[in-house]
Design an enzyme around this catalytic site. Structure first.
Site, short mmCIF file in Angstrom:
data_model
loop_
_atom_site.label_atom_id
_atom_site.label_comp_id
_atom_site.label_asym_id
_atom_site.label_seq_id
_atom_site.Cartn_x
_atom_site.Cartn_y
_atom_site.Cartn_z
N GLY A 47 29.33 41.98 44.60
CA GLY A 47 30.12 41.31 43.56
C GLY A 47 31.38 42.12 43.34
O GLY A 47 31.33 43.34 43.17
N ALA A 48 32.53 41.42 43.33
CA ALA A 48 33.82 42.11 43.36
C ALA A 48 33.99 43.16 42.25
O ALA A 48 34.31 44.33 42.53
CB ALA A 48 34.94 41.07 43.33
N ASP A 234 36.75 36.81 44.94
CA ASP A 234 36.93 38.18 45.43
C ASP A 234 38.39 38.56 45.57
O ASP A 234 38.73 39.74 45.63
CB ASP A 234 36.21 38.36 46.76
CG ASP A 234 34.71 38.32 46.55
OD1 ASP A 234 34.17 37.22 46.36
OD2 ASP A 234 34.10 39.41 46.51
N ASN A 244 36.37 33.44 48.22
CA ASN A 244 35.05 33.63 47.59
C ASN A 244 33.98 33.46 48.66
O ASN A 244 34.29 33.17 49.84
CB ASN A 244 34.86 32.65 46.42
CG ASN A 244 33.64 33.00 45.58
OD1 ASN A 244 33.45 34.16 45.22
ND2 ASN A 244 32.79 32.04 45.28
O1 MRU Z 1 29.05 39.28 49.21
P1 MRU Z 1 28.96 39.36 47.72
O2 MRU Z 1 27.59 39.09 47.18
O3 MRU Z 1 29.57 40.63 47.18
O4 MRU Z 1 29.88 38.15 47.23
C1 MRU Z 1 30.05 37.94 45.86
C2 MRU Z 1 30.88 36.77 45.57
O5 MRU Z 1 31.34 36.07 46.43
C3 MRU Z 1 31.20 36.54 44.12
O6 MRU Z 1 31.38 35.17 43.88
C4 MRU Z 1 32.49 37.27 43.78
O7 MRU Z 1 32.42 38.61 44.15
C5 MRU Z 1 32.80 37.18 42.35
S1 MRU Z 1 31.80 38.30 41.41
C6 MRU Z 1 32.09 38.20 39.80
#
Ligand code: MRU
Length: 355
Positions: A47-48, A234, A244
Site C-alpha cells: 500500500g503506497a 499509487d 493503481n
Molecule cells: O501491490 P500493493 O498491494 O502495494 O498495491 C496497493 C494498491 O494498489 C493500493 O490501491 C494503493 O497503494 C493505494 S493504498 C492507500
C-alpha cells in the site's frame, strides 16, 4: 484499532505481516534497514502510504549505522529501489533526506526517526480528512431505501496506510455516521489483497461487504448494483492519469460505460509533479509465481500455495495499470476533491506547497 505501524515498549518498530493475513495476525519486528526493505519487497507491508512510512523508518535505521553523505545517498538508493510504482516511497524518503541533510552526521539518525514518526502522524490526519471529504461526496448517493453500493479494488484501507486508509476512509466515515453502505470487494488477483485484506478489515469494523471475482464488476454495474467505484492509487501523473493495482483500468472502463462515478482517493503526496502522464509511471513487474500459484489456508490450517497453471506455461505479472484521466470522475484528497486534470492538479500542488 491499533495503527498498522507502531513502536513497541522496547523502542522497536513493528508491523503486521500482511502476507499472513487474514489467517494469522503475526507481528514482525523491523529492527534495521534490511528488515524494512525486505518487508516492502516481499509485501509483508504494502500500500503506497505504508510503504512510504516504512521506507522513512528504514532510512532512519540505516543512519544509525552510518550517517555521512555517502551512506545517506546509498541508503536512499537501496530503499528507493524496493518498489517502483508508488511515488509515496520516494516522497517519504526525500522528506527525511531534506530534514537530515543540513545536519551533522551524529544528529541525523534521531532527526530522521522523528521525521518518520511525523510522516506517520501526518498520514493518519490526512486520511481522516480524505474520509471527511469523501463522505460529503458520497452522502449525495445515499438512497431512501438500501445501502450505497461501493465497489473497490485491491486494498486501500487502513492496512495500506498507517490508519484509516484512503479509499476506505470515506466508507468508514459513512458507516460511523450511520449511513448504510455495502462494499463490493474485488478479490484482486494475483495476490488477492481484496479478498484477504479488504474483506478482513471491513469485517473487523462491521462494514457490510461481499467479495466478488475480479471479472464480476462489469456485470454488477450493468445490473445497476454499483453506485460508485472508489479506489486508492499509487501515483497520479500531472495530467490526471492514475496508476493503481492492475485491473483498476478495466473497472474504470466499465464504470464509464455504465455511467457509474469512478473516484480515486489519495493524499496529495501521491501526485508526482515529475510525471507528465501515465506513460512516465514505471509499472512494477512481479514474479510470475504470484500468478501461477495461489496462496490460501488448507483444511489442516496451514497456509499453502497451490499451482493453478499447467507446468511450463509462461506467465506475465504486471502489478499495476494506468487509468486515463478521462475515466476519473474526481480525485478525493485531504485538500478536498479535485478534477483529474492539469489545472486541477496544479491548483492542488500549489496549495500544498503554500502551506
Ligand atoms: O501491490 P500493493 O498491494 O502495494 O498495491 C496497493 C494498491 O494498489 C493500493 O490501491 C494503493 O497503494 C493505494 S493504498 C492507500
Amino acid at each position: 484499532m491499533p495503527r498498522t505501524l507502531w513502536i513497541e515498549s522496547d523502542g522497536q518498530l513493528a508491523t503486521w505481516d500482511q502476507t499472513r493475513l487474514p489467517f494469522e495476525s503475526a507481528v514482525i519486528p523491523l529492527g534495521d534497514e534490511a528488515a524494512c526493505a525486505r518487508a516492502i519487497t516481499t509485501m509483508q507491508v504494502r500500500g503506497a502510504p505504508l510503504i512510504g512510512a516504512v521506507g522513512a523508518y528504514g532510512l532512519a535505521l540505516a543512519l544509525r549505522v552510518r550517517a555521512d553523505d555517502e551512506a545517506l545517498a546509498a541508503a536512499l538508493e537501496r530503499l528507493g529501489g524496493t518498489r517502483p510504482t508508488a511515488v509515496n516511497l520516494r516522497w517519504a524518503l526525500e522528506r527525511v533526506r531534506d530534514r537530515v541533510r543540513p545536519l551533522p552526521p551524529d544528529q541525523r539518525a534521531s532527526a530522521a526517526w522523528d521525521e518518520a514518526a511525523r510522516i506517520c502522524d501526518d498520514d493518519v490526519a490526512c486520511n481522516e480528512r480524505i474520509g471527511r471529504h469523501g463522505r460529503a461526496l458520497l452522502e449525495a448517493l445515499a438512497k431512501r431505501a438500501g445501502p450505497i453500493n461501493i465497489l473497490t479494488h485491491c486494498n486501500a484501507g487502513r492496512l495500506a496506510t498507517v490508519d484509516h486508509g484512503t479509499a476506505l476512509a470515506p466508507v468508514y466515515a459513512l458507516h460511523a455516521a450511520g449511513v448504510a453502505v455495502h462494499v463490493w470487494v474485488d478479490e484482486t488477483r494475483p495476490r488477492n489483497q481484496g479478498a484477504s485484506l479488504t474483506a478482513w478489515e471491513l469485517a473487523e469494523r462491521g462494514v457490510p461487504h461481499t467479495v466478488i471475482a475480479d471479472n464480476a464488476g462489469g456485470l454488477l454495474m450493468r445490473q445497476g448494483r454499483v453506485d460508485v467505484v472508489l479506489v486508492g492509487c499509487d501515483r497520479v501523473a500531472m495530467n490526471g492519469d492514475v496508476a493503481n493495482k492492475v485491473g483498476t483500468y478495466l473497472k474504470a472502463l466499465a464504470a464509464w460505460d455504465n455511467h457509474v462515478p469512478f473516484y480515486v482517493a489519495c493524499p496529495v503526496s501521491t501526485i508526482d509533479p515529475w510525471a507528465r502522464s501515465g506513460d512516465a509511471i514505471p509499472i512494477e513487474e512481479r514474479d510470475p509465481g504470484e500468478l501461477t500459484h495461489v496462496g490460501g489456508r488448507a483444511p489442516d490450517g496451514t497456509i499453502v500455495a497451490v499451482q493453478v497453471v499447467p507446468d511450463g506455461s509462461p506467465a506475465l505479472n504486471p502489478a499495476f495499470d494506468i487509468t486515463p484521466a478521462r475515466l476519473v470522475s474526481a480525485l478525493i484528497t485531504e485538500q478536498g476533491t479535485c478534477d483529474a486534470s492539469v489545472p486541477g492538479l496544479r491548483r492542488l500542488i500549489g496549495s500544498e506547497r503554500a502551506r
